[in-house]
Design a protein around this motif. Structure first.
Motif, PDB file in Angstrom:
ATOM      1  N   LEU A   1       0.841  -1.200   0.000  1.00 33.73           N
ATOM      2  CA  LEU A   1       0.000   0.000   0.000  1.00 33.73           C
ATOM      3  C   LEU A   1       0.879   1.255   0.000  1.00 33.73           C
ATOM      4  CD1 LEU A   1      -2.767  -1.118   2.463  1.00 33.73           C
ATOM      5  CD2 LEU A   1      -2.868  -0.955  -0.013  1.00 33.73           C
ATOM      6  N   ASN A   2       1.905   1.242   0.841  1.00 35.73           N
ATOM      7  CA  ASN A   2       2.813   2.391   0.841  1.00 35.73           C
ATOM      8  C   ASN A   2       3.372   2.614  -0.553  1.00 35.73           C
ATOM      9  OD1 ASN A   2       2.344   2.645   3.479  1.00 35.73           O
ATOM     10  ND2 ASN A   2       4.271   1.748   4.190  1.00 35.73           N
ATOM     11  N   ALA A   3       3.749   1.512  -1.192  1.00 38.82           N
ATOM     12  CA  ALA A   3       4.306   1.644  -2.537  1.00 38.82           C
ATOM     13  C   ALA A   3       3.290   2.315  -3.458  1.00 38.82           C
ATOM     14  CB  ALA A   3       4.667   0.271  -3.083  1.00 38.82           C
ATOM     15  N   HIS A   4       2.022   1.931  -3.299  1.00 36.93           N
ATOM     16  CA  HIS A   4       1.002   2.555  -4.152  1.00 36.93           C
ATOM     17  C   HIS A   4       0.935   4.050  -3.874  1.00 36.93           C
ATOM     18  CE1 HIS A   4      -2.781   3.319  -6.182  1.00 36.93           C
ATOM     19  NE2 HIS A   4      -3.233   3.871  -5.066  1.00 36.93           N
ATOM     20  N   LEU A   5       0.919   4.404  -2.590  1.00 34.82           N
ATOM     21  CA  LEU A   5       0.848   5.834  -2.264  1.00 34.82           C
ATOM     22  C   LEU A   5       2.102   6.538  -2.761  1.00 34.82           C
ATOM     23  CD1 LEU A   5      -0.707   5.958   1.287  1.00 34.82           C
ATOM     24  CD2 LEU A   5      -1.766   6.363  -0.926  1.00 34.82           C
ATOM     25  N   ALA A   6       3.219   5.832  -2.739  1.00 27.64           N
ATOM     26  CA  ALA A   6       4.473   6.475  -3.129  1.00 27.64           C
ATOM     27  C   ALA A   6       4.483   6.795  -4.618  1.00 27.64           C
ATOM     28  CB  ALA A   6       5.646   5.557  -2.810  1.00 27.64           C
ATOM     29  N   GLN A   7       3.705   6.043  -5.391  1.00 26.51           N
ATOM     30  CA  GLN A   7       3.760   6.223  -6.841  1.00 26.51           C
ATOM     31  C   GLN A   7       3.507   7.665  -7.232  1.00 26.51           C
ATOM     32  OE1 GLN A   7       3.626   3.917  -9.662  1.00 26.51           O
ATOM     33  NE2 GLN A   7       4.496   2.299  -8.411  1.00 26.51           N
ATOM     34  N   LYS A   8       2.451   8.232  -6.687  1.00 28.64           N
ATOM     35  CA  LYS A   8       2.130   9.612  -7.039  1.00 28.64           C
ATOM     36  C   LYS A   8       1.563  10.307  -5.830  1.00 28.64           C
ATOM     37  CE  LYS A   8       1.443  10.785 -11.821  1.00 28.64           C
ATOM     38  NZ  LYS A   8       2.534  11.761 -11.587  1.00 28.64           N
ATOM     39  N   HIS A   9       1.745  11.611  -5.817  1.00 27.38           N
ATOM     40  CA  HIS A   9       1.270  12.382  -4.678  1.00 27.38           C
ATOM     41  C   HIS A   9      -0.241  12.276  -4.558  1.00 27.38           C
ATOM     42  CE1 HIS A   9       0.301  15.927  -2.279  1.00 27.38           C
ATOM     43  NE2 HIS A   9       1.524  15.876  -1.822  1.00 27.38           N
ATOM     44  N   GLU A  10      -0.930  12.121  -5.702  1.00 27.02           N
ATOM     45  CA  GLU A  10      -2.399  12.210  -5.665  1.00 27.02           C
ATOM     46  C   GLU A  10      -3.058  10.849  -5.497  1.00 27.02           C
ATOM     47  OE1 GLU A  10      -0.648  12.929  -8.339  1.00 27.02           O
ATOM     48  OE2 GLU A  10      -0.315  15.081  -8.122  1.00 27.02           O
ATOM     49  N   ASN A  11      -2.263   9.783  -5.533  1.00 23.40           N
ATOM     50  CA  ASN A  11      -2.904   8.467  -5.488  1.00 23.40           C
ATOM     51  C   ASN A  11      -3.766   8.323  -4.245  1.00 23.40           C
ATOM     52  OD1 ASN A  11      -1.750   7.810  -7.808  1.00 23.40           O
ATOM     53  ND2 ASN A  11      -0.512   6.114  -7.038  1.00 23.40           N
ATOM     54  N   SER A  12      -4.924   7.751  -4.441  1.00 22.37           N
ATOM     55  CA  SER A  12      -5.836   7.581  -3.313  1.00 22.37           C
ATOM     56  C   SER A  12      -6.044   6.091  -3.055  1.00 22.37           C
ATOM     57  CB  SER A  12      -7.180   8.260  -3.610  1.00 22.37           C
ATOM     58  OG  SER A  12      -7.687   7.748  -4.824  1.00 22.37           O
ATOM     59  N   LEU A  13      -6.653   5.806  -1.916  1.00 21.31           N
ATOM     60  CA  LEU A  13      -6.648   4.442  -1.430  1.00 21.31           C
ATOM     61  C   LEU A  13      -7.890   4.214  -0.580  1.00 21.31           C
ATOM     62  CD1 LEU A  13      -4.874   1.919  -1.225  1.00 21.31           C
ATOM     63  CD2 LEU A  13      -3.817   2.916   0.785  1.00 21.31           C
ATOM     64  N   ALA A  14      -8.470   3.040  -0.701  1.00 23.97           N
ATOM     65  CA  ALA A  14      -9.578   2.679   0.176  1.00 23.97           C
ATOM     66  C   ALA A  14      -9.459   1.192   0.462  1.00 23.97           C
ATOM     67  CB  ALA A  14     -10.924   2.981  -0.481  1.00 23.97           C
TER      68      ALA A  14
ATOM     69  N   SER B   1       7.240  25.953   9.027  1.00 27.66           N
ATOM     70  CA  SER B   1       6.311  24.974   8.453  1.00 27.66           C
ATOM     71  C   SER B   1       6.243  25.190   6.951  1.00 27.66           C
ATOM     72  CB  SER B   1       4.931  25.147   9.081  1.00 27.66           C
ATOM     73  OG  SER B   1       4.641  26.523   9.143  1.00 27.66           O
ATOM     74  N   PRO B   2       6.261  24.108   6.179  1.00 27.01           N
ATOM     75  CA  PRO B   2       6.227  24.220   4.718  1.00 27.01           C
ATOM     76  C   PRO B   2       4.841  24.634   4.242  1.00 27.01           C
ATOM     77  CG  PRO B   2       6.044  21.947   5.368  1.00 27.01           C
ATOM     78  CD  PRO B   2       6.279  22.728   6.626  1.00 27.01           C
ATOM     79  N   THR B   3       4.797  25.375   3.172  1.00 30.20           N
ATOM     80  CA  THR B   3       3.502  25.734   2.590  1.00 30.20           C
ATOM     81  C   THR B   3       3.153  24.721   1.502  1.00 30.20           C
ATOM     82  OG1 THR B   3       4.436  27.016   0.824  1.00 30.20           O
ATOM     83  CG2 THR B   3       4.101  28.142   2.931  1.00 30.20           C
ATOM     84  N   ARG B   4       1.984  24.919   0.932  1.00 34.72           N
ATOM     85  CA  ARG B   4       1.548  23.967  -0.088  1.00 34.72           C
ATOM     86  C   ARG B   4       2.503  23.980  -1.277  1.00 34.72           C
ATOM     87  NH1 ARG B   4      -3.358  21.523  -0.175  1.00 34.72           N
ATOM     88  NH2 ARG B   4      -4.241  23.014   1.275  1.00 34.72           N
ATOM     89  N   LEU B   5       3.079  25.136  -1.551  1.00 39.33           N
ATOM     90  CA  LEU B   5       4.060  25.179  -2.642  1.00 39.33           C
ATOM     91  C   LEU B   5       5.124  24.114  -2.428  1.00 39.33           C
ATOM     92  CD1 LEU B   5       4.711  28.978  -3.202  1.00 39.33           C
ATOM     93  CD2 LEU B   5       3.819  27.360  -4.846  1.00 39.33           C
ATOM     94  N   ALA B   6       5.545  23.975  -1.176  1.00 45.46           N
ATOM     95  CA  ALA B   6       6.635  23.031  -0.901  1.00 45.46           C
ATOM     96  C   ALA B   6       6.120  21.601  -0.902  1.00 45.46           C
ATOM     97  CB  ALA B   6       7.266  23.357   0.447  1.00 45.46           C
ATOM     98  N   THR B   7       4.988  21.382  -0.218  1.00 45.19           N
ATOM     99  CA  THR B   7       4.577  19.988  -0.033  1.00 45.19           C
ATOM    100  C   THR B   7       4.081  19.370  -1.336  1.00 45.19           C
ATOM    101  OG1 THR B   7       2.424  20.812   0.589  1.00 45.19           O
ATOM    102  CG2 THR B   7       3.949  20.281   2.374  1.00 45.19           C
ATOM    103  N   THR B   8       3.738  20.179  -2.313  1.00 47.12           N
ATOM    104  CA  THR B   8       3.277  19.595  -3.580  1.00 47.12           C
ATOM    105  C   THR B   8       4.354  19.677  -4.648  1.00 47.12           C
ATOM    106  OG1 THR B   8       2.353  21.724  -4.161  1.00 47.12           O
ATOM    107  CG2 THR B   8       0.868  20.139  -3.143  1.00 47.12           C
ATOM    108  N   LEU B   9       5.595  19.854  -4.216  1.00 52.11           N
ATOM    109  CA  LEU B   9       6.670  19.965  -5.211  1.00 52.11           C
ATOM    110  C   LEU B   9       6.694  18.754  -6.129  1.00 52.11           C
ATOM    111  CD1 LEU B   9       9.869  21.415  -3.525  1.00 52.11           C
ATOM    112  CD2 LEU B   9       8.712  22.168  -5.601  1.00 52.11           C
ATOM    113  N   THR B  10       6.486  17.576  -5.570  1.00 51.24           N
ATOM    114  CA  THR B  10       6.640  16.371  -6.387  1.00 51.24           C
ATOM    115  C   THR B  10       5.312  15.905  -6.959  1.00 51.24           C
ATOM    116  OG1 THR B  10       6.339  15.071  -4.407  1.00 51.24           O
ATOM    117  CG2 THR B  10       8.592  15.578  -5.053  1.00 51.24           C
ATOM    118  N   SER B  11       4.274  16.706  -6.841  1.00 50.27           N
ATOM    119  CA  SER B  11       2.999  16.286  -7.412  1.00 50.27           C
ATOM    120  C   SER B  11       2.750  17.080  -8.688  1.00 50.27           C
ATOM    121  CB  SER B  11       1.869  16.552  -6.436  1.00 50.27           C
ATOM    122  OG  SER B  11       1.435  17.885  -6.603  1.00 50.27           O
ATOM    123  N   SER B  12       1.780  16.620  -9.450  1.00 50.32           N
ATOM    124  CA  SER B  12       1.530  17.320 -10.719  1.00 50.32           C
ATOM    125  C   SER B  12       0.265  18.161 -10.613  1.00 50.32           C
ATOM    126  CB  SER B  12       1.354  16.282 -11.835  1.00 50.32           C
ATOM    127  OG  SER B  12       0.326  15.397 -11.452  1.00 50.32           O
TER     128      SER B  12
END
Lengths: 267, 498, 66, 469
Positions: A35-48, B312-323
């Motif tokens: 599960l961690n690996a799944h979450l690690a894939q992308k910041h937006e990945n969601s899980l239930a 404390s980091p802002t959203r700019l920082a915490t979403t650096l690796t997201s799209s």
């Protein structure tokens, strides 16, 4: 982004059996890493995560709604990514709460696990989430490509055939891929069909100690990647129906023209 | 409906194909250029591994995951077996990337992950270790006892809304300063560090000042003016903009005698931190303490006061690796991730926004007519576009900006933008360069066709011929070729004489 | 061998622009040689002036609604 | 004999003089429509209203589509005084719920094994442009959609297609259980280019002939998409009608032009449905009403002709095993091509390409159990959930989140102001309770469960499934 719904078949009879090569604790550990690996894939990945217990199905964890107080109760750990920690803590806790002890509930074990309920709930959550995603505008939003992974240890429950199939068809309509990871017990025809109809993969884990590797290589990648990195697909699905009166699988028989109940020579 | 005479603007990718043609993240090439030792040091921290992993493409990620839990190396054929026919090419490129950034050193025959990476990434997934690579949360003394009686921490420092507004304010200050630098209006200046960064990155350039150009002075005093690069920068998405700045920051690291690895580690640590939590800077290195201030200027980090013992980091920082779009409402609130621009075939443009920054950006290439509380009406005219073009903005950039910020209403029609407007914008661009010029020499009055032919052939060999006319027996070659041609001719004439 | 090399700037343009340039040339000559329909050879130092002049010339011929 | 143009009113009547009878029937016809109409057609209710008006012939308030002014689609949605669309949306929801409540909640008998002949009007009148882009193109487009959806809901059924062109009925596609086959035949419009006069009698006779051999347990249905107002028939079409009644063939009409008495008669006598399409959307709705399997008892009631209560006889079926594409290649019996993947007939072991089908070797009917299962939800529908109107029905123990999606219930703010009380069938608490398992579900899940999934998330937990009664 992709959404993963994990269905854990928590049949105490199967898990508390000391003779099995895979202990529940180790199994849980592997699942958590996966599960961690799944979450690690992308910041937006969601899980239930849904648990199918004997006679009841419970949502164990969901990363979609942050209403859960569990999020904040866990103390941050400087050596661990926060979401992982939250997930692991919450999941293990919930399972400990819900998992019936084999000694206590002897009659509960007789009941088959409520796989259908869990599946249905998973689909409901998917659809709700979809509506939530599309709420802001009617544009073709990037819908999270979602899939369902069923970790099954118990055999087919012939009684739940029809509802199971219905939910499978709705999954088909929703383009939700259903993967099945079979750990113990005989192959389940129903789940094979589920995997086949939704284009998922049905894999039987032979070497239990390397369960994690199975999970990583076969069940981690989202459907879009599978077109490039193939995963073993279902072979030899059997499409036989269950005889309505004896609940046993028949390969040729009689079907009532009105109610479509199928039977062997019994009628 | 007639199609555009030009290439369609890139439509937003649908999730299905997104997996296949993902452009590698801007940071990856930078990492590739780094030395092996630096990367290996980088990979010793779990947080960095996690962050980098997220920047990789889907296939790379899958490969890493497949190999992560294998103890020994496996033959590459084993993994090749999994690749489908259409998967071959992306798979190859994926392996290439991985080997370049030293995660998968030699994928040729036997596959084995970089041991450091493997160890720390496993640690990232399973937890443990004592590197504190995910940031040490700030715990005040009384919270400590609070935990002891299990009450958990009630106060979370700043709530995320406040952080967002702060980050937004900081970020838009920078952009807004850039936009309005050309005009007479003088918005509040970002801090000197930011200005210096902007200037170094070539996004802005100092106005030619009589005192003569000098970094030190221009940094403090002289007025900066946005460059054509800057204009293009403005049309990018916030995510790209942020990374562009950060990349520039990384490039500047050496000359500021900072340790690149520590800088990267800190960035990645921020990206894996928890929004709305406070962390203690105690065990940060000197370099990272310096960064703390810089990033505060960029709006990546929030501190109650510069001296405070927590950040404390802002959203700019915490979403650096997201799209995902960096800030929930990247401006003004009513735009959000969705677009806000409606463009009509009659070149009229309605922008549902009250965000000064967006309006300023639109002002770059739109002739704004009237303004309402949440609506700006303007029209795209020849003059407005020419102004933009003169500023160095390209037509494609204008169009792509309009596409990315198009209002949901617009997404119904296909092609998304009115074809007439698209083409017209491109035509205006073409019209700007109707006259091409090239310095050089015209070689003419050849006595004999043979001579002409020989010289022409030679000139063609060295590829400097811009125009030729065999009837008039003359051709034009660019200036740089002149010396060679003259030399050639002299040699030949010598040969003829003897 | 006998030949001649002339220093200058090669202008590549469409026919319309070329005509304008020719007219401008009447007023103040800058064209060294008229190569063909799309190419002109002009004096090097004149280029900027030409461009500016052409610009204004073209502007005269463009009309906008507002 | 040369086809004789049917002139006098015994054979054919144009709608003008059949108004009185028309209005009433059209009324309840619409009612039936509302009952069986699919979820997608919400908001078309308005169209049905217009239908009645147009039914009155030259209705004042609703002009014919060719003389109608530009219809402003945004007028269809009303905002409430708050300027929000909330009420409008809720109204749609409520309509959907009411439709479901009307529908039978217990296990009812439907004809699962269906055989349908789709008769397409390919006469010159189909070239009219009153429906965009033209009647013909629209019909083809909708026919394709119809066939796909039909097979999805009736996997055991078979469809054949007959065209009416140049006074003849021509067989476009034979009875087939494979959607691809059927779709292939109507894929290119050039082959179907309309011309000449239609002949109802020829077409229906042809359909009747091709269905005469069918066993009793399977339904025999004819669906005519009829664009013209005339029919030139070789003989007395009423004989054909009687023959259809005798053979218990259920004839339904979707008319694109106007009502014809003979068509109405066909539907009434054979227990089919009749509808006149007002606009493109309505046309599609009328067509798609034919998709869910007909209720047999209902059919018996409407017409003396319907298959009253046929003995539920048994069909012998085989359930094949699917071979993976890694299996050794072998010749399939249907196309005799070398194939790796395929299905094995359980009785004779022959290899088949696709199911459902009849085994070419032993004639056994081969279906996969999933095909059977597809039809089950028609037989065992989920009971409609009860609407919880007020807090009285809540106990302290009742959970605050939806049992399915685990999201908290959204109480609609409309409930505060009695002025804009939500429509009947809409819970102010946003709770809908399953009568069987007594769990509460939110509105979204309720719709999803009943219209897509057909499974109550908690009813099936440990209990055995309800046996068909």
């Amino acid at each position: 982004m992709s959404h993963l719904s994990l269905l854990l078949d928590l049949q105490p009879a199967a898990w508390h059996d000391p003779t099995q090569s895979l202990q529940f604790s180790t199994f849980l550990a592997h699942i958590l890493v996966f599960l961690n690996a799944h979450l690690a894939q992308k910041h937006e990945n969601s899980l239930a995560i849904f648990g199918a217990f004997p006679g009841k199905s419970i949502m164990l964890y969901s990363s979609i709604d942050q209403t859960k107080p569990a999020d904040r109760r866990v103390q941050p750990d400087p050596n661990w990514y926060q979401p992982f920690k939250t997930l692991d803590a919450a999941l293990t806790e919930r399972i400990r709460e819900e998992m019936p002890q084999p000694s206590t509930s002897s009659e509960a074990e007789e009941l088959p696990v409520a796989l259908v309920g869990a599946l249905a709930k998973a689909l409901c959550c998917k659809i709700i989430q979809a509506t939530k995603v599309e709420a802001p505008s009617d544009t073709p939003v990037v819908m999270p490509e979602s899939r369902i992974l069923i970790v099954s240890v118990s055999p087919d429950a012939a009684a739940s055939y029809i509802p199971l199939m219905n939910s499978i068809f709705s999954a088909q309509k929703l383009k939700v891929v259903i993967d099945v990871c079979k750990i113990y017990g005989p192959d389940t025809t129903f789940l094979q069909q589920a995997a086949y109809l939704t284009g998922g993969s049905y894999i039987r884990v032979e070497k239990h100690e390397s369960l994690l590797q199975y999970l990583m290589m076969c069940f981690l990648q989202p459907p879009s990647v599978r077109s490039l990195l193939a995963v073993p697909t279902t072979d030899r699905v059997d499409f036989r129906a269950a005889c309505f009166c004896h609940k046993d699988i028949i390969d040729a028989g009689y079907v009532c023209s009105v109610c479509l109940s199928s039977g062997s020579d019994c009628f | 409906m007639w199609r555009s005479a030009f290439a369609e603007p890139s439509m937003p990718k649908d999730p299905e194909t997104a997996g296949q043609q993902d452009a590698p993240h801007t940071l990856i090439p930078f990492l590739q250029s780094q030395s092996q030792t630096a990367l290996t040091r980088l990979y010793t921290r779990p947080s960095s591994c996690l962050a980098i992993f997220r920047l990789l493409g889907p296939i790379e990620r899958q490969i890493v995951m497949s190999l992560l839990w294998l103890e020994g190396p496996i033959a590459s054929q084993t993994l090749n077996g999994w690749v489908t026919k259409e998967g071959r090419k992306p798979y190859g490129t994926a392996l290439d990337t991985l080997s370049k950034i030293q995660i998968l050193p030699n994928p040729g025959t036997r596959m084995l992950l970089n041991p450091n990476f493997k160890a720390s990434f496993r640690m990232a997934l399973t937890g443990g270790g004592d590197l504190n690579s995910f940031g040490v949360p700030y715990v005040s003394s009384k919270e400590k006892d609070a935990e002891r009686d299990g009450a958990g921490d009630k106060k979370f420092g700043p709530n995320s809304e406040h952080l967002d507004s702060y980050a937004l304010e900081r970020w838009e200050t920078i952009l807004h300063y850039m936009v309005s630098s050309g005009t007479d209006s003088t918005p509040q200046r970002p801090s000197a560090g930011v200005l210096y960064l902007l200037q170094r990155s070539g996004l802005m350039q100092p106005l030619p000042s009589p005192s003569g150009y000098s970094t030190a002075s221009s940094r403090k005093t002289s007025q900066l003016q946005i460059s054509s690069l800057g204009f293009q920068f403005l049309l990018h998405t916030p995510h790209e903009q942020l990374w562009e700045l950060l990349l520039q920051y990384l490039k500047m690291v050496e000359e500021r005698q900072m340790d690149l690895v520590e800088v990267l580690n800190f960035l990645f640590m921020l990206s894996t931190m928890d929004l709305g939590r406070e962390y203690s800077p105690d065990n940060l290195t000197q370099t990272q303490l310096v960064m703390l201030e810089d990033l505060r200027d960029y709006g990546l980090i929030w501190q109650r006061k510069s001296s405070s013992k927590r950040f404390s980091p802002t959203r700019l920082a915490t979403t650096l690796t997201s799209s995902t779009p960096l800030l929930p409402s990247s401006g003004g609130g009513n735009t959000g991730p969705q677009g806000f621009i409606i463009l009509e075939t009659n070149y009229r443009l309605y922008a549902y926004t009250d965000n000064p920054l967006q309006i300023a950006v639109l002002n770059l290439f739109v002739h704004l007519k009237s303004r309402y509380p949440n609506l700006v009406v303007g029209s795209i005219t020849r003059d407005s576009v020419r102004k933009a073009l003169n500023n160095g903005i390209r037509a494609d950039q204008i169009i792509s900006y309009l596409v990315t910020h198009a209002h949901p209403q617009m997404r119904r029609n296909n092609p998304l933008l009115p074809v007439t407007v698209q083409d017209q914008i491109r035509l205006w661009e073409l019209e700007k360069n109707r006259l091409k010029s090239a310095d050089g020499y015209l070689y003419t009055n050849f006595a004999a066709q043979a001579d002409y032919q020989v010289v022409l052939d030679y000139a063609k060999q060295i590829g400097v011929v811009l125009w030729e006319n065999s009837v008039k027996r003359c051709f034009f070659a660019s200036a740089e070729g002149h010396s060679n041609i003259r030399g050639f001719i002299e040699r030949r004439s010598k040969d003829e004489q003897m | 061998m006998v030949m001649k090399a002339v220093k200058g700037v090669l202008l590549t343009c469409d026919a319309a622009v070329k005509q304008i340039l020719l007219v401008m040339n009447e007023a103040q000559s800058f064209i060294i040689e008229d190569l063909d329909d799309f190419h002109l050879l002009i004096k090097q130092d004149e280029e900027d002036r030409i461009r500016r002049q052409l610009e204004t010339e073209l502007e005269k011929n463009t009309y906008s609604l507002d | 004999m040369p086809p004789r143009r049917a002139q006098d009113h015994n054979y054919m009547a144009v709608d003008s003089d059949s108004d009185d009878s028309f209005i009433v029937e059209d009324g309840d016809g619409d009612f039936g429509a509302d009952r069986t109409r699919g979820a997608k057609s919400k908001g078309k209710g308005k169209a049905v209203q217009k239908g009645k008006d147009k039914g009155k012939g030259k209705g004042k308030e609703q002009p014919y589509s060719w003389e109608a002014s530009y219809t402003r689609s945004w007028d269809a949605v009303q905002e409430d005084e708050g300027g929000s669309l909330q009420t409008a949306v809720e109204d749609l929801l409520a309509r959907g719920r009411r439709r479901r409540l009307l529908g039978p909640s217990t296990a009812i008998r439907r004809t699962i094994i269906r055989h349908l002949i789709l008769i397409l009007d390919l006469s010159a009148s189909m070239l009219d442009k009153d429906m965009r882009p033209s009647r013909f193109d629209l019909t083809l487009e909708y026919a394709r959609a119809f066939i796909t959806e039909w097979f999805d809901q009736n996997p055991l059924g078979q469809i054949g297609i007959v065209g009416m062109r140049a006074g003849l009925g021509e067989r476009v596609c034979d009875m087939s259980g494979n959607p691809q086959d059927v779709l292939k035949h109507i894929s290119d419009r050039v082959k179907l280019e309309p011309n000449g006069e239609p002949s109802l009698q020829n077409a229906i006779e042809m359909a009747r002939g091709s269905m005469s051999h069918l066993p009793s347990h399977s339904s025999r249905e004819v669906l005519v998409i009829f664009g013209s107002l005339t029919s030139c028939d070789p003989g007395n079409i009423h004989d054909t009608l009687d023959a259809c009644v005798k053979d218990r063939i259920r004839v339904s009409f979707v008319s694109l032009a106007a009502e014809m008495k003979i068509c109405r008669d066909f539907c009434v006598k054979t227990g089919g449905t009749f509808g006149v399409a007002l606009n493109e959307g309505h046309f599609k709705d009328l067509l798609f009403e034919g998709i869910p399997p007909p209720v047999q008892t209902g059919a018996a009631a409407t017409a003396k002709t319907g298959p009253g209560n046929p003995a539920a006889d048994l069909m012998q079926m085989g359930f094949p095993t699917r071979l993976p594409d890694t299996a050794p290649p072998a010749l399939c019996v249907c196309h005799s091509e070398l194939k790796t993947e395929g299905f094995l007939c359980p009785r004779c072991g022959a290899k088949l390409c696709d199911v459902p089908t009849d085994c070419d070797i032993c004639g056994l009917m081969i279906v996969s159990s999933s095909h059977l299962a597809r039809s089950y939800h028609h037989l065992f529908p989920v009971k409609p959930y009860e609407v919880l109107m007020d807090k009285s029905s809540l106990t302290i123990t009742s959970p605050s989140v939806c049992h399915a999606c685990a999201l908290p219930f959204r109480e609609s703010q409309q409930s505060k102001t009695p002025a804009t009380a939500p429509a009947e069938g809409l819970s102010p608490l946003g709770r809908y309770r399953c009568p069987d398992c007594g769990n509460d579900f939110c509105a979204d899940c309720d719709v999803f469960v009943h219209e897509v999934m057909h499974v109550c998330p908690s009813c099936h937990d440990p209990k055995p499934i309800p046996q068909p009664s």
